[in-house]
Design a protein around this motif. Structure first.
Motif, PDB file in Angstrom:
ATOM      1  N   VAL A 261      63.177  -2.873  36.168  1.00 43.92           N
ATOM      2  CA  VAL A 261      61.772  -2.508  36.374  1.00 43.92           C
ATOM      3  C   VAL A 261      60.974  -2.750  35.094  1.00 43.92           C
ATOM      4  O   VAL A 261      59.863  -3.305  35.129  1.00 43.92           O
ATOM      5  N   LYS A 262      61.520  -2.352  33.963  1.00 45.82           N
ATOM      6  CA  LYS A 262      60.844  -2.568  32.680  1.00 45.82           C
ATOM      7  C   LYS A 262      60.626  -4.050  32.414  1.00 45.82           C
ATOM      8  O   LYS A 262      59.529  -4.477  32.025  1.00 45.82           O
ATOM      9  N   ILE A 263      61.681  -4.839  32.616  1.00 47.52           N
ATOM     10  CA  ILE A 263      61.591  -6.282  32.369  1.00 47.52           C
ATOM     11  C   ILE A 263      60.561  -6.929  33.294  1.00 47.52           C
ATOM     12  O   ILE A 263      59.732  -7.746  32.860  1.00 47.52           O
ATOM     13  N   ASN A 264      60.589  -6.557  34.554  1.00 44.70           N
ATOM     14  CA  ASN A 264      59.670  -7.168  35.523  1.00 44.70           C
ATOM     15  C   ASN A 264      58.222  -6.770  35.273  1.00 44.70           C
ATOM     16  O   ASN A 264      57.301  -7.559  35.528  1.00 44.70           O
ATOM     17  N   ASN A 265      58.001  -5.560  34.784  1.00 42.98           N
ATOM     18  CA  ASN A 265      56.640  -5.163  34.408  1.00 42.98           C
ATOM     19  C   ASN A 265      56.127  -6.011  33.250  1.00 42.98           C
ATOM     20  O   ASN A 265      54.964  -6.431  33.243  1.00 42.98           O
ATOM     21  N   CYS A 266      56.983  -6.269  32.295  1.00 44.48           N
ATOM     22  CA  CYS A 266      56.585  -7.094  31.153  1.00 44.48           C
ATOM     23  C   CYS A 266      56.330  -8.533  31.575  1.00 44.48           C
ATOM     24  O   CYS A 266      55.374  -9.170  31.116  1.00 44.48           O
ATOM     25  N   LYS A 267      57.167  -9.054  32.471  1.00 42.30           N
ATOM     26  CA  LYS A 267      56.950 -10.411  32.989  1.00 42.30           C
ATOM     27  C   LYS A 267      55.625 -10.495  33.738  1.00 42.30           C
ATOM     28  O   LYS A 267      54.876 -11.478  33.606  1.00 42.30           O
ATOM     29  N   LEU A 268      55.343  -9.460  34.530  1.00 45.70           N
ATOM     30  CA  LEU A 268      54.083  -9.428  35.267  1.00 45.70           C
ATOM     31  C   LEU A 268      52.900  -9.445  34.308  1.00 45.70           C
ATOM     32  O   LEU A 268      51.927 -10.190  34.513  1.00 45.70           O
ATOM     33  N   ALA A 269      52.968  -8.628  33.268  1.00 47.21           N
ATOM     34  CA  ALA A 269      51.879  -8.575  32.290  1.00 47.21           C
ATOM     35  C   ALA A 269      51.644  -9.940  31.659  1.00 47.21           C
ATOM     36  O   ALA A 269      50.489 -10.370  31.490  1.00 47.21           O
ATOM     37  N   ASN A 270      52.727 -10.632  31.323  1.00 49.58           N
ATOM     38  CA  ASN A 270      52.597 -11.964  30.720  1.00 49.58           C
ATOM     39  C   ASN A 270      51.897 -12.932  31.671  1.00 49.58           C
ATOM     40  O   ASN A 270      51.007 -13.694  31.273  1.00 49.58           O
ATOM     41  N   LYS A 271      52.295 -12.917  32.946  1.00 49.80           N
ATOM     42  CA  LYS A 271      51.680 -13.803  33.940  1.00 49.80           C
ATOM     43  C   LYS A 271      50.212 -13.468  34.144  1.00 49.80           C
ATOM     44  O   LYS A 271      49.366 -14.351  34.305  1.00 49.80           O
ATOM     45  N   GLN A 272      49.901 -12.177  34.151  1.00 51.01           N
ATOM     46  CA  GLN A 272      48.515 -11.764  34.347  1.00 51.01           C
ATOM     47  C   GLN A 272      47.626 -12.266  33.216  1.00 51.01           C
ATOM     48  O   GLN A 272      46.511 -12.746  33.451  1.00 51.01           O
ATOM     49  N   VAL A 273      48.109 -12.169  31.997  1.00 51.95           N
ATOM     50  CA  VAL A 273      47.318 -12.628  30.853  1.00 51.95           C
ATOM     51  C   VAL A 273      47.158 -14.148  30.880  1.00 51.95           C
ATOM     52  O   VAL A 273      46.090 -14.676  30.541  1.00 51.95           O
ATOM     53  N   GLN A 274      48.204 -14.866  31.279  1.00 48.09           N
ATOM     54  CA  GLN A 274      48.086 -16.321  31.413  1.00 48.09           C
ATOM     55  C   GLN A 274      46.989 -16.684  32.411  1.00 48.09           C
ATOM     56  O   GLN A 274      46.192 -17.595  32.157  1.00 48.09           O
ATOM     57  N   LYS A 275      46.954 -15.972  33.525  1.00 47.29           N
ATOM     58  CA  LYS A 275      45.931 -16.223  34.542  1.00 47.29           C
ATOM     59  C   LYS A 275      44.546 -15.886  34.002  1.00 47.29           C
ATOM     60  O   LYS A 275      43.577 -16.641  34.221  1.00 47.29           O
ATOM     61  N   ILE A 276      44.425 -14.784  33.300  1.00 51.23           N
ATOM     62  CA  ILE A 276      43.125 -14.393  32.742  1.00 51.23           C
ATOM     63  C   ILE A 276      42.640 -15.434  31.740  1.00 51.23           C
ATOM     64  O   ILE A 276      41.451 -15.763  31.693  1.00 51.23           O
TER      65      ILE A 276
ATOM     66  N   ILE B  34      54.132  -3.533  50.840  1.00 54.07           N
ATOM     67  CA  ILE B  34      54.316  -2.726  49.636  1.00 54.07           C
ATOM     68  C   ILE B  34      55.734  -2.809  49.083  1.00 54.07           C
ATOM     69  O   ILE B  34      55.973  -2.474  47.924  1.00 54.07           O
ATOM     70  N   ARG B  35      56.686  -3.287  49.895  1.00 52.41           N
ATOM     71  CA  ARG B  35      58.062  -3.414  49.411  1.00 52.41           C
ATOM     72  C   ARG B  35      58.194  -4.482  48.323  1.00 52.41           C
ATOM     73  O   ARG B  35      59.223  -4.570  47.660  1.00 52.41           O
ATOM     74  N   ARG B  36      57.143  -5.280  48.137  1.00 54.84           N
ATOM     75  CA  ARG B  36      57.150  -6.269  47.048  1.00 54.84           C
ATOM     76  C   ARG B  36      56.877  -5.633  45.690  1.00 54.84           C
ATOM     77  O   ARG B  36      57.071  -6.273  44.654  1.00 54.84           O
ATOM     78  N   ALA B  37      56.394  -4.412  45.695  1.00 57.43           N
ATOM     79  CA  ALA B  37      55.965  -3.773  44.453  1.00 57.43           C
ATOM     80  C   ALA B  37      57.110  -3.650  43.455  1.00 57.43           C
ATOM     81  O   ALA B  37      58.241  -3.318  43.816  1.00 57.43           O
ATOM     82  N   ILE B  38      56.811  -3.911  42.194  1.00 54.96           N
ATOM     83  CA  ILE B  38      57.799  -3.701  41.141  1.00 54.96           C
ATOM     84  C   ILE B  38      58.198  -2.228  41.152  1.00 54.96           C
ATOM     85  O   ILE B  38      57.346  -1.339  41.169  1.00 54.96           O
ATOM     86  N   GLY B  39      59.510  -1.988  41.151  1.00 61.01           N
ATOM     87  CA  GLY B  39      59.999  -0.627  41.229  1.00 61.01           C
ATOM     88  C   GLY B  39      60.585  -0.296  42.589  1.00 61.01           C
ATOM     89  O   GLY B  39      61.060   0.821  42.807  1.00 61.01           O
TER      90      GLY B  39
END
Length: 311
Positions: free
Chosen positions: A235-250, A198-203
């Motif tokens: 945290v804000k930046i990494n959440n946005c990066k995560l969202a971008n990667k998730q959509v690319q995968k989808i 869980i230490r990998r979690a954003i935040g």
């Protein structure tokens, strides 16, 4: 209570009779049916899963978020609360040792067991979460699942500018809810490894420098404030990066599942903060209803009639 009883223009375009929500027909089909809700972080997947589960009873939810499977950090990982669950059973939510690495293979094993148990009770399994690698492994590479189950994919999509703004606002809500205190409990001055559990979690890793300076007690107030602001921005930046990667995968998965994947635009819901029932829920109910009941040839209620869907 009518779940579609809302004021203004948000009216359900199609109504569904309670009798049509009975899932007892499932075992008549060659393959059992599973609903999968996908989307980037912050698009409303958990809310939609719970709403659908309260309508298509009996239904249970299997969490497919990589960080929410672990115990702890409920604010940071944005787990649904007991109240938000509204009595809907959840599986793989806050159950795994936070210091372990829960692999895709382990997810497939536990998810398949949960799905089999739900189906064995004539229930509808709903998989929901943002970790598309888990869903990919289960749907595309797990032979037992592929042979037994048929999926309907709901993709909650939000335009990036609106989603990024919403994610930034969510970070501040988490901070106000006590995220810093929560993450501080997982800080270990002798352990700077943020690549496990869980230490990998954003935040979590973003606050490392702030906590180390806080522990030393030698940093002035202005610098401490700057370290905290930098952590929150990260945290804000990494959440946005995560969202971008998730959509690319989808988008890549959409090429494989196009026939059974339904994109639902939830941009206006985040932008206007209303009309969830009209813009997202009603559309999702129609799609799931057709997926579950099309072969039974049970007539759908007329769009001219608004029926009450009881809880």
């Amino acid at each position: 209570m009518n779940i579609f009883s809302v004021s203004g223009a948000c009216k359900p375009p199609v109504s569904f009779q309670p009798a049509l929500m009975d899932n007892s027909f499932f075992h008549q089909h060659r393959k059992e049916k599973v609903v999968v809700i996908m989307g980037a972080t912050g698009t409303g997947k958990s809310k939609l899963a719970i709403d659908l589960a309260t309508l298509f009873r009996p239904a249970e939810i299997i969490n497919s978020d990589k960080m929410q499977v672990y115990k702890g950090l409920d604010i940071t990982t944005n787990k649904v609360t007991e109240e938000e669950c509204r009595g809907v059973p959840h599986h793989l939510l806050g159950t795994i040792d936070p210091n372990s690495n829960f692999s895709s293979n382990e997810f497939c094993h536990h998810a398949t067991l949960a799905i089999g148990s739900i189906v064995g009770r004539d229930g509808l399994p709903i998989i929901a979460g943002g970790s598309n690698s888990y869903i990919d492994a289960l749907v595309n590479h797990h032979n037992e699942f592929r042979s037994r189950y048929e999926c309907c994919f709901l993709w909650l999509d939000v335009a990036f500018p609106v989603l990024h703004s919403s994610l930034s606002a969510r970070v501040y809500r988490m901070i106000e809810a006590g995220q810093i205190k929560e993450v501080r409990e997982f800080f270990d001055e002798n352990n700077n490894d943020y690549n496990r559990g869980i230490r990998r979690a954003i935040g979590v890793p973003e606050f490392d420098k702030f906590f180390r300076a806080e522990l030393e007690g030698k940093t002035d107030e202005i610098t401490m404030k700057k370290l905290l602001e930098d952590a929150i921005d990260a945290v804000k930046i990494n959440n946005c990066k995560l969202a971008n990667k998730q959509v690319q995968k989808i988008n890549r998965l959409y090429g494989m599942w196009k026939k059974n994947m339904h994109r639902i635009d939830a941009t206006d819901v985040l932008l206007k903060k209303d009309c969830w029932e009209d813009r997202v829920l009603a559309k999702s109910v129609r799609i799931v209803h057709k997926f579950l009941y099309a072969e039974t040839r049970v007539p759908i209620a007329s769009s001219a009639t608004v029926a009450t869907v009881t809880h």
